[in-house]
Scaffold this motif. Structure first.
Motif, PDB file in Angstrom:
ATOM      1  N   SER A 162       3.378 -31.984 -26.292  1.00  0.00           N
ATOM      2  CA  SER A 162       2.228 -32.674 -25.940  1.00  0.00           C
ATOM      3  C   SER A 162       2.443 -33.221 -24.609  1.00  0.00           C
ATOM      4  N   LEU A 163       3.437 -33.919 -24.357  1.00  0.00           N
ATOM      5  CA  LEU A 163       3.773 -34.403 -23.083  1.00  0.00           C
ATOM      6  C   LEU A 163       3.556 -33.434 -21.907  1.00  0.00           C
ATOM      7  N   LEU A 164       4.313 -32.126 -22.181  1.00  0.00           N
ATOM      8  CA  LEU A 164       4.351 -31.046 -21.304  1.00  0.00           C
ATOM      9  C   LEU A 164       2.944 -30.509 -21.104  1.00  0.00           C
ATOM     10  N   GLY A 165       2.201 -30.462 -22.101  1.00  0.00           N
ATOM     11  CA  GLY A 165       0.835 -30.249 -21.930  1.00  0.00           C
ATOM     12  C   GLY A 165      -0.192 -30.716 -20.985  1.00  0.00           C
ATOM     13  N   ASP A 225      -1.058 -20.379 -13.871  1.00  0.00           N
ATOM     14  CA  ASP A 225      -0.245 -19.783 -15.106  1.00  0.00           C
ATOM     15  C   ASP A 225       1.205 -20.318 -15.395  1.00  0.00           C
ATOM     16  N   GLN A 226       1.427 -20.767 -16.639  1.00  0.00           N
ATOM     17  CA  GLN A 226       2.818 -21.412 -16.842  1.00  0.00           C
ATOM     18  C   GLN A 226       3.930 -20.546 -16.393  1.00  0.00           C
ATOM     19  N   GLU A 227       3.565 -19.274 -16.491  1.00  0.00           N
ATOM     20  CA  GLU A 227       4.949 -18.462 -16.386  1.00  0.00           C
ATOM     21  C   GLU A 227       4.888 -17.643 -15.058  1.00  0.00           C
ATOM     22  N   GLU A 228       4.005 -18.230 -14.203  1.00  0.00           N
ATOM     23  CA  GLU A 228       4.180 -17.800 -12.882  1.00  0.00           C
ATOM     24  C   GLU A 228       5.513 -18.544 -12.339  1.00  0.00           C
ATOM     25  N   VAL A 229       5.933 -17.498 -11.281  1.00  0.00           N
ATOM     26  CA  VAL A 229       7.257 -17.778 -10.802  1.00  0.00           C
ATOM     27  C   VAL A 229       6.891 -18.458  -9.396  1.00  0.00           C
ATOM     28  N   LEU A 230       7.484 -19.778  -9.053  1.00  0.00           N
ATOM     29  CA  LEU A 230       7.290 -20.331  -7.986  1.00  0.00           C
ATOM     30  C   LEU A 230       8.512 -20.352  -7.080  1.00  0.00           C
ATOM     31  N   PHE A 231       9.635 -19.939  -7.467  1.00  0.00           N
ATOM     32  CA  PHE A 231      10.760 -19.924  -6.607  1.00  0.00           C
ATOM     33  C   PHE A 231      11.972 -19.160  -7.487  1.00  0.00           C
ATOM     34  N   ARG A 232      12.571 -18.170  -6.690  1.00  0.00           N
ATOM     35  CA  ARG A 232      13.648 -17.459  -7.269  1.00  0.00           C
ATOM     36  C   ARG A 232      14.893 -17.487  -6.483  1.00  0.00           C
ATOM     37  N   ALA A 282       7.441 -27.879 -14.688  1.00  0.00           N
ATOM     38  CA  ALA A 282       6.922 -29.184 -15.627  1.00  0.00           C
ATOM     39  C   ALA A 282       7.684 -29.814 -16.597  1.00  0.00           C
ATOM     40  N   ILE A 283       8.356 -29.068 -17.142  1.00  0.00           N
ATOM     41  CA  ILE A 283       9.782 -29.696 -18.095  1.00  0.00           C
ATOM     42  C   ILE A 283      10.728 -30.445 -17.234  1.00  0.00           C
ATOM     43  N   ASN A 284      10.913 -30.133 -16.076  1.00  0.00           N
ATOM     44  CA  ASN A 284      12.098 -30.868 -15.452  1.00  0.00           C
ATOM     45  C   ASN A 284      11.156 -32.005 -14.619  1.00  0.00           C
ATOM     46  N   ALA A 285       9.864 -31.931 -14.404  1.00  0.00           N
ATOM     47  CA  ALA A 285       9.123 -32.980 -13.921  1.00  0.00           C
ATOM     48  C   ALA A 285       9.226 -34.055 -14.874  1.00  0.00           C
ATOM     49  N   ALA A 286       8.567 -33.973 -16.083  1.00  0.00           N
ATOM     50  CA  ALA A 286       8.707 -34.728 -17.336  1.00  0.00           C
ATOM     51  C   ALA A 286      10.191 -35.511 -17.566  1.00  0.00           C
ATOM     52  N   LEU A 287      11.220 -34.631 -17.438  1.00  0.00           N
ATOM     53  CA  LEU A 287      12.508 -35.112 -17.707  1.00  0.00           C
ATOM     54  C   LEU A 287      12.850 -36.193 -16.686  1.00  0.00           C
ATOM     55  N   ALA A 288      12.446 -35.843 -15.570  1.00  0.00           N
ATOM     56  CA  ALA A 288      12.631 -36.794 -14.215  1.00  0.00           C
ATOM     57  C   ALA A 288      12.081 -38.185 -14.366  1.00  0.00           C
ATOM     58  N   GLY A 289      10.984 -38.379 -15.184  1.00  0.00           N
ATOM     59  CA  GLY A 289      10.380 -39.532 -15.131  1.00  0.00           C
ATOM     60  C   GLY A 289       8.833 -39.389 -14.667  1.00  0.00           C
ATOM     61  N   CYS A 290       8.411 -38.265 -13.907  1.00  0.00           N
ATOM     62  CA  CYS A 290       7.315 -38.163 -13.198  1.00  0.00           C
ATOM     63  C   CYS A 290       5.996 -38.332 -14.071  1.00  0.00           C
ATOM     64  N   VAL A 340       4.882 -31.443  -7.273  1.00  0.00           N
ATOM     65  CA  VAL A 340       6.245 -30.902  -7.474  1.00  0.00           C
ATOM     66  C   VAL A 340       5.995 -29.498  -7.372  1.00  0.00           C
ATOM     67  N   VAL A 341       4.986 -28.955  -7.638  1.00  0.00           N
ATOM     68  CA  VAL A 341       4.432 -27.520  -7.633  1.00  0.00           C
ATOM     69  C   VAL A 341       4.653 -26.871  -6.341  1.00  0.00           C
ATOM     70  N   ALA A 342       3.927 -27.919  -5.253  1.00  0.00           N
ATOM     71  CA  ALA A 342       4.072 -27.541  -3.933  1.00  0.00           C
ATOM     72  C   ALA A 342       5.282 -27.753  -3.145  1.00  0.00           C
ATOM     73  N   ALA A 343       6.133 -28.665  -3.602  1.00  0.00           N
ATOM     74  CA  ALA A 343       7.589 -28.611  -3.233  1.00  0.00           C
ATOM     75  C   ALA A 343       8.466 -27.472  -3.587  1.00  0.00           C
ATOM     76  N   TRP A 344       8.368 -26.882  -4.862  1.00  0.00           N
ATOM     77  CA  TRP A 344       8.948 -25.613  -5.198  1.00  0.00           C
ATOM     78  C   TRP A 344       8.366 -24.602  -4.199  1.00  0.00           C
ATOM     79  N   GLU A 345       7.092 -24.476  -3.816  1.00  0.00           N
ATOM     80  CA  GLU A 345       6.423 -23.430  -3.122  1.00  0.00           C
ATOM     81  C   GLU A 345       7.174 -23.786  -1.736  1.00  0.00           C
ATOM     82  N   ALA A 346       7.272 -24.922  -1.334  1.00  0.00           N
ATOM     83  CA  ALA A 346       7.758 -25.275   0.110  1.00  0.00           C
ATOM     84  C   ALA A 346       9.123 -24.727   0.205  1.00  0.00           C
ATOM     85  N   ILE A 347       9.899 -25.002  -0.745  1.00  0.00           N
ATOM     86  CA  ILE A 347      11.272 -24.557  -0.915  1.00  0.00           C
ATOM     87  C   ILE A 347      11.367 -22.980  -0.886  1.00  0.00           C
TER      88      ILE A 347
END
Length: 368
Positions: A40-43, A52-59, A73-81, A89-96
């Motif tokens: 529920s939190l992940l949602g 799309d939740q399976e879209e690859v942002l960075f490899r 999203a899982i790691n953002a939630a873990l981090a306390g975002c 966070v998504v833009a950050a991974w795309e910039a990376i």
């Protein structure tokens, strides 16, 4: 701390501890407590972006591992975002992903490199991203948790754990989190993202790879040449000279930026001055064993080394006057921090040398 206003939630402390131990035992943390993640939190995080939740942002190809939207999203939630932080966070991974070094293993480096993010535009105010004092320190949830979301992703998705795939000899504190906002309101110049071609109304995340942050105490003068030479000296310290050329992100406090602007200096004027003065003598480089280059890596080493080759300056009319920057664009400039003292910083960054002519690794934040 006052306790009268604190309302303790009705939870079982033992279960909380057990959950934390479960995460620690599975090496899913950075050593600090994390927020347990439910579907529920992940949602809530996934609902904050139209992706799309399976879209690859960075490899990272050599690790054969991908950062998907869901994993981010899982790691953002873990981090306390908060969920509303997730578009950043998504833009950050795309910039990376646009930055040329991480995919080649730079985050596994013995040098101890780490991701560093600069946020521009309305998102700074909307999410309370700190840009106006103690920018590298604690106290702001958005700065701390957005950067931590990236670090936890490095650990949990790419396996970059200390003593394992992360081979940092000493590391640096930004391996926990390193996010700042630009203090656009107190800058005398156009914002960093506008300089890179974005609209002022865009929220933008720019990614860098850094080794360290070096503070510059410059309270003694407002003369632009003297201030600039302090920055030059810091950029050109021999301990920073790894490759043939170096790079730097100048993070100026508003007081210093205004001093340059009052003297009629633009960002380009400051960049050009630093570029022209960022030099060391051949004798100074030889004294520390960095007067030649490695044939294999182009890292600096001594002429007597069997792998050595002459550096670029050796073939010029002034071989003993060695330039340490390849181009003025090797120096980038943002304004951040408070205007209560003359303390700016030099962030040692990795960029291509010569630098790319297209914009740096910057991505616009997209929300639903």
């Amino acid at each position: 701390m006052a306790t009268t206003s604190l309302a303790a939630p009705a939870v079982d402390a033992g279960q909380v501890r057990a959950a934390q131990e479960h995460y620690w035992d599975n090496e899913w943390t950075d050593g600090l407590p994390v927020v347990p993640v439910t579907e529920s939190l992940l949602g809530e995080f996934l609902a904050a972006v139209d992706r799309d939740q399976e879209e690859v942002l960075f490899r990272i190809p050599h690790l054969n591992r991908d950062m998907t939207v869901r994993l981010a999203a899982i790691n953002a939630a873990l981090a306390g975002c908060k969920p509303e932080y997730f578009p950043v966070v998504v833009a950050a991974w795309e910039a990376i992903a646009l930055e040329p070094h991480p995919a080649r293993g730079i985050w596994q480096s013995t040098t101890g490199t780490a991701p560093f993010l600069v946020v521009n535009g309305p998102a700074r105010e909307q999410l309370d991203i700190n840009s106006r004092g103690n920018i590298y320190g604690s106290g702001h949830r958005a700065n701390a948790t957005i950067g931590r979301a990236i670090r936890l992703g490095c650990i949990n998705v790419f396996g970059l754990r200390p003593h394992k795939l992360d081979q940092a000899t000493q590391g640096n504190p930004s391996k926990y989190s390193a996010v700042i906002g630009e203090n656009e309101e107190q800058s005398p110049w156009e914002p960093f993202h506008v300089e890179r071609g974005f609209d002022a109304a865009d929220s933008v995340v720019t990614a860098f790879v850094i080794r360290s942050v070096l503070h510059i105490e410059a309270r003694h003068t407002m003369a632009p040449e003297q201030l600039a030479l302090d920055f030059v000296d810091s950029i050109c310290r021999t301990g920073a000279l790894i490759h043939e050329y170096t790079s730097a992100l100048l993070v100026l406090v508003p007081e210093h930026a205004q001093a340059f602007a009052d003297a009629g200096w633009s960002k380009e004027d400051l960049r050009r001055f630093v570029f022209e003065h960022a030099r060391r003598s051949r004798a100074e480089l030889a004294a520390v064993g960095k007067d030649a280059l490695s044939r294999k890596t182009r890292w600096r080493l001594a002429t007597a080394h069997p792998d050595s080759m002459p550096d670029t300056a050796s073939g010029t009319d002034a071989p003993d006057d060695v330039a340490l920057l390849s181009d003025p664009s090797s120096v980038q400039i943002v304004v951040a921090g408070a205007d209560n003292a003359g303390v700016s910083s030099v962030v040692e960054i990795f960029t291509l040398n010569p630098p790319r002519k297209e914009p740096f690794s910057a991505v616009r934040v997209q929300t639903r």
